[in-house]
Motif scaffolding. Structure first.
Motif, PDB file in Angstrom:
ATOM      1  N   CYS A 108      14.654  22.303 -24.142  1.00 29.68           N
ATOM      2  CA  CYS A 108      15.737  21.817 -23.260  1.00 29.68           C
ATOM      3  C   CYS A 108      16.051  22.827 -22.171  1.00 29.68           C
ATOM      4  CB  CYS A 108      17.031  21.608 -24.029  1.00 29.68           C
ATOM      5  SG  CYS A 108      16.870  20.679 -25.515  1.00 29.68           S
ATOM      6  N   LEU A 109      15.258  23.854 -22.052  1.00 30.64           N
ATOM      7  CA  LEU A 109      15.610  24.997 -21.216  1.00 30.64           C
ATOM      8  C   LEU A 109      14.955  24.918 -19.827  1.00 30.64           C
ATOM      9  CD1 LEU A 109      17.136  27.703 -21.457  1.00 30.64           C
ATOM     10  CD2 LEU A 109      15.073  28.696 -22.403  1.00 30.64           C
ATOM     11  N   LEU A 110      15.779  25.142 -18.790  1.00 33.63           N
ATOM     12  CA  LEU A 110      15.284  25.190 -17.409  1.00 33.63           C
ATOM     13  C   LEU A 110      15.891  26.406 -16.710  1.00 33.63           C
ATOM     14  CD1 LEU A 110      15.947  21.460 -16.389  1.00 33.63           C
ATOM     15  CD2 LEU A 110      13.744  22.414 -17.083  1.00 33.63           C
ATOM     16  N   LEU A 111      15.290  26.779 -15.569  1.00 34.47           N
ATOM     17  CA  LEU A 111      15.806  27.898 -14.787  1.00 34.47           C
ATOM     18  C   LEU A 111      16.026  27.484 -13.335  1.00 34.47           C
ATOM     19  CD1 LEU A 111      13.667  31.025 -15.741  1.00 34.47           C
ATOM     20  CD2 LEU A 111      15.863  30.296 -16.686  1.00 34.47           C
ATOM     21  N   GLU A 112      16.964  28.160 -12.709  1.00 36.84           N
ATOM     22  CA  GLU A 112      17.286  27.865 -11.306  1.00 36.84           C
ATOM     23  C   GLU A 112      17.948  29.086 -10.674  1.00 36.84           C
ATOM     24  OE1 GLU A 112      20.842  25.171 -12.590  1.00 36.84           O
ATOM     25  OE2 GLU A 112      21.454  26.209 -10.744  1.00 36.84           O
ATOM     26  N   THR A 113      18.092  29.020  -9.355  1.00 36.99           N
ATOM     27  CA  THR A 113      18.875  30.069  -8.682  1.00 36.99           C
ATOM     28  C   THR A 113      20.183  29.532  -8.122  1.00 36.99           C
ATOM     29  OG1 THR A 113      17.743  29.594  -6.632  1.00 36.99           O
ATOM     30  CG2 THR A 113      16.853  31.394  -7.979  1.00 36.99           C
ATOM     31  N   ASP A 114      20.274  28.200  -7.884  1.00 35.28           N
ATOM     32  CA  ASP A 114      21.389  27.618  -7.135  1.00 35.28           C
ATOM     33  C   ASP A 114      21.476  28.274  -5.750  1.00 35.28           C
ATOM     34  OD1 ASP A 114      23.400  25.792  -6.688  1.00 35.28           O
ATOM     35  OD2 ASP A 114      24.976  26.981  -7.621  1.00 35.28           O
ATOM     36  N   GLY A 115      20.346  28.778  -5.286  1.00 34.43           N
ATOM     37  CA  GLY A 115      20.314  29.443  -3.989  1.00 34.43           C
ATOM     38  C   GLY A 115      20.802  28.520  -2.885  1.00 34.43           C
TER      39      GLY A 115
END
Ligand SMILES: [Zn+2]
Length: 248
Positions: A192-199
């Motif tokens: 269920c894991l994701l990554l992002e920066t919200d840049g």
């Protein structure tokens, strides 16, 4: 290691251009981006970037901060664009009690976007800030919707209903500011894991814009907290993002 930034506002960078960000990110192993809109004005820009760069997946939606300024026909416009753009996902949408203490009209806009996600089988990117009290009425609506709680830095208790409803939890660098970061990071199952920066937002350094090039470092830190192999975790998170946004 390869990465996909699952939440970035490419159109909002001021200090550096979107093409520069994309080029720099490629050098860091980031080869995919989900480009998120917050308001109607963003939609054309996000779609243009996705046409220019096939690795950019567009997300069209109405952020809770912008609900009160939306035009009366925003939902019809959004639906028409979704029909025209089969790759487009929905977001960001959600609830924010800090910015606006009233449940309506945020809840209405959120519900409309949940229904669109269901109707057109698109991923829904959710912004939820101090919204734990408001969320219970939305879990039944989210059944059958593929959804992501983006830049998660909420209470650990919130992870359980997200996971039980087959949702995803996306971490940005802001999770590293939390006191109980280890506890939260360990509570999310790998699948269920994701990554992002919200840049360009949520940079850890004041006055700078966050960059997708931070993702390798973020992943390494998460792997340390989880006592997992960095490369294996990176591969799994990459696969999760690919399956969800780029089709299996
Ligand atoms: Zn965002």
């Amino acid at each position: 290691m390869k990465f996909i930034d699952t939440h970035i506002h490419l159109q909002d960078y001021k200090l550096i251009s979107a093409p520069q960000i994309i080029a720099a990110a490629r050098e860091c192993g980031v080869n995919g981006f989900v480009c998120i809109s917050a308001k109607e004005d963003d939609w054309a820009k996000v779609l243009e970037l996705s046409t220019q760069y096939p690795e950019v997946v567009p997300a069209l939606g109405l952020h809770p901060w912008h609900v009160r300024q939306a035009t009366p026909a925003w939902a019809e416009k959004l639906e028409a664009l979704l029909l025209q753009n089969p790759r487009a996902q929905i977001g960001e949408a959600g609830l924010d009690r800090i910015k606006d203490g009233e449940l309506l009209p945020q809840a209405e806009a959120f519900e409309i976007q949940i229904q669109l996600a269901k109707k057109y089988n698109r991923v829904l990117l959710i912004h939820a800030v101090k919204a734990a009290e408001w969320l219970p009425r939305f879990w039944p609506l989210l059944k059958g919707v593929r959804f992501v709680f983006h830049s998660f830095s909420g209470a650990k208790d919130l992870i359980k209903p997200i996971v039980e409803n087959s949702g995803y939890v996306s971490f940005s660098q802001s999770i590293l500011r939390m006191k109980n970061v280890a506890e939260i990071v360990c509570a999310v199952p790998q699948n269920c894991l994701l990554l992002e920066t919200d840049g360009p937002y949520q940079s850890l350094e004041k006055g700078t814009e966050s960059s997708p090039c931070f993702l390798p470092e973020l992943l390494t830190k998460l792997a340390e907290y989880r006592h997992e192999d960095t490369e294996k975790l990176a591969a799994k998170v990459y696969q999760n993002s690919k399956d969800l946004f780029y089709g299996k």
